[in-house]
Design an enzyme around this catalytic site. Structure first.
Site, PDB file in Angstrom:
ATOM      1  N   CYS A   2       0.655  -1.391  -0.097  1.00  0.00           N
ATOM      2  CA  CYS A   2       0.105   0.105  -0.189  1.00  0.00           C
ATOM      3  C   CYS A   2       1.090   1.046   0.081  1.00  0.00           C
ATOM      4  CB  CYS A   2      -0.788  -0.011   1.244  1.00  0.00           C
ATOM      5  SG  CYS A   2      -1.902  -1.461   1.525  1.00  0.00           S
ATOM      6  N   GLY A  41      -0.957   0.894  -4.755  1.00  0.00           N
ATOM      7  CA  GLY A  41      -2.387   0.326  -4.547  1.00  0.00           C
ATOM      8  C   GLY A  41      -3.437   0.800  -5.188  1.00  0.00           C
ATOM      9  N   ASN A 116       1.593   0.456   5.543  1.00  0.00           N
ATOM     10  CA  ASN A 116       1.644  -0.327   4.434  1.00  0.00           C
ATOM     11  C   ASN A 116       2.692  -1.497   5.019  1.00  0.00           C
ATOM     12  OD1 ASN A 116       3.016  -1.264   2.199  1.00  0.00           O
ATOM     13  ND2 ASN A 116       4.694   0.303   2.130  1.00  0.00           N
ATOM     14  N   GLY A 117       2.186  -2.928   4.600  1.00  0.00           N
ATOM     15  CA  GLY A 117       2.953  -4.122   4.868  1.00  0.00           C
ATOM     16  C   GLY A 117       1.963  -5.322   5.079  1.00  0.00           C
ATOM     17  N   TYR A 275      10.931  -3.627  -8.711  1.00  0.00           N
ATOM     18  CA  TYR A 275       9.313  -3.335  -9.554  1.00  0.00           C
ATOM     19  C   TYR A 275       8.577  -2.442  -8.942  1.00  0.00           C
ATOM     20  CZ  TYR A 275       4.672  -4.262 -10.684  1.00  0.00           C
ATOM     21  OH  TYR A 275       3.140  -4.105 -11.091  1.00  0.00           O
ATOM     22  N   THR A 320       8.347  -0.805 -15.984  1.00  0.00           N
ATOM     23  CA  THR A 320       9.385  -0.955 -15.206  1.00  0.00           C
ATOM     24  C   THR A 320      10.334  -1.700 -15.839  1.00  0.00           C
ATOM     25  OG1 THR A 320       7.751  -2.871 -14.439  1.00  0.00           O
ATOM     26  CG2 THR A 320       8.318  -0.942 -12.775  1.00  0.00           C
ATOM     27  N   ASP A 382      12.002  -7.318 -18.983  1.00  0.00           N
ATOM     28  CA  ASP A 382      10.890  -7.214 -17.954  1.00  0.00           C
ATOM     29  C   ASP A 382      11.603  -7.372 -16.429  1.00  0.00           C
ATOM     30  OD1 ASP A 382       8.554  -6.546 -16.899  1.00  0.00           O
ATOM     31  OD2 ASP A 382       7.418  -8.592 -17.693  1.00  0.00           O
ATOM     32  N   ASP A 383      10.720  -7.130 -15.419  1.00  0.00           N
ATOM     33  CA  ASP A 383      11.620  -6.958 -14.186  1.00  0.00           C
ATOM     34  C   ASP A 383      11.514  -8.335 -13.608  1.00  0.00           C
ATOM     35  OD1 ASP A 383       8.564  -7.060 -12.546  1.00  0.00           O
ATOM     36  OD2 ASP A 383       8.514  -5.663 -14.220  1.00  0.00           O
TER      37      ASP A 383
END
Ligand code: SF4
Length: 501
Positions: A2, A41, A116-117, A275, A320, A382-383
């Site tokens: 988030c 998010g 966030n987590g 990313y 990315t 790509d990542d």
């Protein structure tokens, strides 16, 4: 995963900073900061402000994107000098209104909190709190667990009786107990009514959290945010990255206090640089863009080690993959071409929560430029490969439009283990590289070859920062053995293996 932002505006005692236009109210600052965190998010958004003049919290929550959630009038209603904002990416709980943050509790003092987590021990902690402390949860969100624990420990200071007013010492001793109970990643911002704006980072600093400041004529605005880009976008200066296990409080009269509530060795999530974070952000002093450039250079070395084939073009998967693709093309002296354009109105596919939503988004989001694809031997950058669904669709899209061959180069080493700290790849059976060799994976995706960086490349590109690489190595910074989510995941692995047999 988030994005969080916490704002407080206090009377100024510092010298005025000359840069940029004056800032707006706390809620508008929180909103502007959150706009820079939308990529973290996209399920829903929430904001809570606290107005000391009337002694009230004000709240707004809505599903969907930030810009669509708020009207101009909302910021007049969300009054006060303190505000929290949160953009949600659901890992625990659902993606409905009820689980949107910030969460609020009236007792003691009035507290609101967002984080966030992800709590790896969410299920057992929620059960323990309900049975031991007789707290009933109203959501399925781990932010509520953190909030209720913090409130419970503050209420039970001094032999179970809440005496006196809120104090920094009370908050510190309560947060120390929260940290002892919580296992996982949590970068928290919160408000205690009359007490101030607080922030907490988990003992390993897995998710980022920074403090910024702007001094104006008669006030100073402080902003805690998930990424430096949110702070710099507002013309504010970055003061610091919170240390692992650091708890900070900024009071309404401008005092700043900080304490270590259980910091351990840092283990910052390497996937932020690979990313998740915006390329313009600087986390722990390490620029995300520079790290991605270096990963591209290191990936070029991995390609030249193995491939005897040559490629006509290096092509990024936007967005990315773009930075690394440029660096890789430079190293290999192969032309760089954009053969895929992104439909900017479709959300990032990886972060959508649900396989069907992800597959739909992949199909809608990339538009091919046929003249750059037809007849070409493409080295696609790509990542990462997580489930493999996105890569498979993109390779198929390029071949459908006439690519002669498509090889896939990834800046992240093979992801073989789940993440318990907020990135939505929790089940090992779903991870392509946990189950297939590189050549099998290439076949499954439909690519001619796949190339990966190595773990040592991740360390090198991040200049030796102490990192969590649990999803690459299976070695996690916290002890997960007793977590139900860990056991559940292992069960699902066995189930997936049995199906393959
Ligand atoms: S397990 Fe992987 S994705 Fe999860 S926090 Fe660690 S490095 Fe990041």
């Amino acid at each position: 995963m988030c994005g969080v932002a916490g704002v407080i505006q206090v009377p100024s005692t510092l010298a005025v900073c000359e840069i940029a236009a004056p800032l707006s109210s706390a809620s508008l600052v929180a909103y502007q900061a959150l706009l820079m965190l939308q990529h973290r998010g996209q399920d829903g958004v929430g904001m809570v402000s606290y107005d000391q003049e009337c002694g009230r919290f004000f709240e707004k929550k809505k599903l969907g994107l930030i810009a669509q959630a708020f009207e101009r009038d909302d910021f007049e209603r969300l009054s006060g000098a303190m505000a929290l904002a949160h953009t949600r990416y659901a890992t625990v709980g659902g993606d409905g209104m009820r689980d949107l943050q910030p969460m609020l509790a009236g007792v003691p003092f009035g507290v609101t909190l967002a984080h966030n987590g992800n709590l790896a021990n969410f299920f057992e902690l929620a059960d323990e709190i309900q049975s031991k402390y007789k707290i009933k949860f109203l959501t399925h969100n781990d932010a509520e667990v953190l909030l209720q624990l913090f409130c419970y420990f503050m209420s039970s200071t001094h032999q179970g009786k809440l005496t006196g007013n809120f104090s920094f010492e009370m908050a510190v001793s309560s947060m120390k107990q929260v940290v002892q109970h919580a296992n996982g990643s949590y970068s928290v911002v919160g408000i205690v009514a009359e007490g101030g704006l607080f922030a907490l980072r988990d003992p390993h600093g897995i998710r980022p959290l920074l403090l910024g400041r702007k001094v104006e004529d008669n006030r100073t605005t402080y902003l805690f945010a998930s990424e430096s880009s949110a702070i710099q976008f507002l013309g504010m200066e970055v003061i610091k990255n919170l240390a692992p296990g650091e708890f900070m409080l900024i009071t309404p009269d401008g005092q700043i206090m900080s304490a270590d509530v259980g910091g351990k060795e840092a283990a910052h999530c390497m996937f932020e640089w690979v990313y998740f974070a915006g390329a313009e952000s600087v986390l722990e002093g390490q620029c995300v863009y520079s790290a991605r450039l270096e990963l591209g250079r290191r990936l070029a070395k991995q390609v030249t080690k193995r491939s005897t084939d040559s490629f006509d073009v290096v092509m990024p998967v936007p967005d990315t993959g773009r930075t690394a693709a440029g660096a890789l093309a430079e190293c290999l002296k192969i032309p760089y071409r954009e053969g895929l354009l992104k439909n900017r109105y479709v959300q990032r596919s990886f972060i959508l929560n649900g396989q069907s939503k992800r597959e739909l988004a992949v199909g809608l989001k990339l538009i091919p430029i046929v003249s750059e694809i037809k007849g070409k031997r493409i080295l696609l950058v790509d990542d990462s490969i997580v489930r493999g669904t996105t890569s498979k669709k993109i390779v198929n899209l390029l071949k459908m439009h006439g690519a002669k061959s498509v090889s896939l180069a990834l800046t992240c080493p093979p992801i073989k283990h789940p993440c318990f700290y907020g990135i939505d790849f929790p089940v090992q059976g779903d991870l392509l590289m946990a189950n297939l060799s590189e050549s099998e994976a290439a076949r499954w995706i439909g690519a001619d070859e796949v190339f990966f960086t190595e773990c040592s490349d991740i360390d090198g590109a991040m200049n030796g920062l102490k990192l969590c690489k649990g999803c690459l190595t299976g070695e996690y910074p916290t002890n997960l053995k007793k977590c139900r989510s860990f056991a559940l995941q292992r069960g699902r692995v066995r189930e997936a293996e049995e199906k393959r047999v």
